[in-house]
Write a protein that holds these residues in place. Structure first.
Motif: not given
Length: 457
Positions: A429-442
């Motif tokens: 609600l306060t805009g602190k969440l971030e999206d994250y795509d786990y990298p295929a390289e990892a």
């Protein structure tokens, strides 16, 4: 068409049997391997961690396994759970779809997890076990097992992923109230925990690390402690099928049958619990229900992981199984869906997904919480972040049905409430969440550290 919203079974309708997918699966089971020898495990090896009744359930091919009356007696505290028609959400979406959800958040622990925790505590008590060890991510599993151990007079040590330990203190307090001892993993209580902290004192933890610590404590206890797992293994998924068996009866009460069944996945327990009885109907009775597993893009075991043999834990102490894996040394980002941060997935579910009997999709964190808030505003229930992944996919399905002018009947498992997850909602609600795509390289890099398994053809 009836305007009924709640579909409630009587206590007499409580299932008397769990359903075992091993009996009907068109995919043969893959062997479970010893982490040291890489040979198929023996009952003697597994008996260090589990009581014999659970080992027998793990390998059973019986279609139905009777639920002991002592387990059903405790189930009656909250089962059968309600099936709800999400009419207000349907109206908010202006969709042609009919949306139903099976609400497991009515259990004393607030999620589906007691369905197996109660069973595992019962079988351990029956075998003379005095204490259990386990891990927990978001704390729902730890809360459920603490509840069950309390009922059966067993001591419990919980190794809770450190980031969740600090994000969700009320889950810890709940476990402690039931009598459990809870530790932020990695800890200095185990050899493996100390080695992790020596390398990185600020390690946020992972389910793989927490499993390693719990397994180490049980394995080095000279038989005084056994290990208990809340997902992944066959006997755990078996116990959860009470969800789907009840849902079949309730959908019949609603005079409808689902075109798609949806659940979130981290290890596979709540999805398999609702989906496997419907898969049986597909395989045995000609039904054509789609089964959709939903995972976070930050821990995308099914959609980005490699289907191969890997260790079940970071320290390579747990058995090796064939599953979709991101690598046993996977350290996830600190997403708020703590229960979905495992590096692998239930072997039976992975085999079915690989063979095309189950679908999977990965969703982003911010759109998942957007769906959770939309559901809460429409239906009044604040969902757990894990279950919100299923809601995201449900809304997407409903909007797709609307665009195509289809009726589409959707059933999803609302596997728990989010009353202890308000910090996550505040972050959204306060805009602190971030999206994250786990990298295929990892993932590609992690595959270089897999066990070298060479089984005869």
């Amino acid at each position: 068409m009836s305007d009924q919203t709640r579909f409630i079974l009587n206590e007499s309708d409580l299932p008397k049997f769990w359903y075992n997918i091993n009996a009907d699966s068109p995919v043969p089971p893959t062997p479970v391997l010893h982490p040291g020898t890489l040979e198929p495990v023996t009952p003697d090896f597994l008996s260090v961690l589990f009581p014999m009744d659970l080992i027998l359930q793990e390998i059973s091919t019986e279609r139905y396994i009777e639920i002991p009356e002592e387990v059903r007696e405790i189930y009656r505290l909250y089962r059968p759970t309600p099936l709800m028609r999400a009419r207000r959400l349907e109206k908010a979406l202006d969709t042609t779809a009919h949306i139903y959800y099976k609400y497991e958040g009515v259990s004393p622990a607030g999620s589906h997890k007691p369905n197996t925790a109660i069973a595992q505590a019962f079988y351990n008590k029956k075998a003379g076990t005095k204490a259990l060890t386990t891990e927990t991510g978001a704390g729902q599993w730890g809360s459920a097992l603490a509840l069950a151990c309390n009922f059966f007079g067993l001591d419990l040590e919980v190794y809770m992923v450190k980031v969740s330990y600090h994000q969700k203190p009320y889950r810890r307090i709940m476990m402690e109230t039931y009598g459990a001892h809870v530790y932020a993993s990695p800890t200095d209580r185990t050899t493996y925990g100390r080695s992790v902290l020596a390398e990185n004192p600020d390690n946020p933890g992972s389910l793989g690390i927490a499993i390693s610590e719990a397994v180490e404590v049980a394995a080095t206890s000279n038989g005084t402690k056994k290990y208990s797992l809340g997902s992944v293994l066959n006997h755990v998924l078996l116990h959860q099928t009470v969800i789907g068996e009840e849902s079949l009866k309730q959908m019949d009460m609603a005079n409808e049958y689902p075109d798609v069944v949806i659940g979130c996945v981290g290890g596979g327990s709540n999805f398999s619990g609702i989906a496997y009885p419907f898969l049986r109907e597909n395989l045995k009775n000609g039904k054509r229900t789609r089964l959709l597993a939903v995972e976070p893009t930050a821990a995308p075991s099914l959609t980005k992981g490699v289907y191969t043999f890997d260790y079940g834990d970071t320290a390579r102490m747990a058995p090796i199984v064939k599953m979709h894996t991101l690598g046993h040394d996977f350290i996830p980002p600190s997403i708020h869906a703590g229960g979905l941060r495992y590096h692998g997935m239930a072997p039976s579910l992975c085999a079915l997904y690989d063979a095309g009997y189950i679908e999977a999709v990965a969703v982003q964190q911010k759109t998942t919480f957007e769906a959770a808030v939309q559901f809460a505003k429409a239906e009044g229930i604040l969902p757990a972040p894990e279950a919100a992944h299923a809601i995201r996919a449900t809304i997407d399905e409903a909007l797709d049905a609307k665009a195509k002018g289809e009726k589409r009947v959707i059933l999803f498992n609302l596997s728990g409430h989010g009353h202890f997850d308000l910090a996550a909602y505040e972050a959204y609600l306060t805009g602190k969440l971030e999206d994250y795509d786990y990298p295929a390289e990892a993932v590609k890099d992690a595959m270089t550290r897999l066990p070298q398994v060479n089984l005869p053809a």
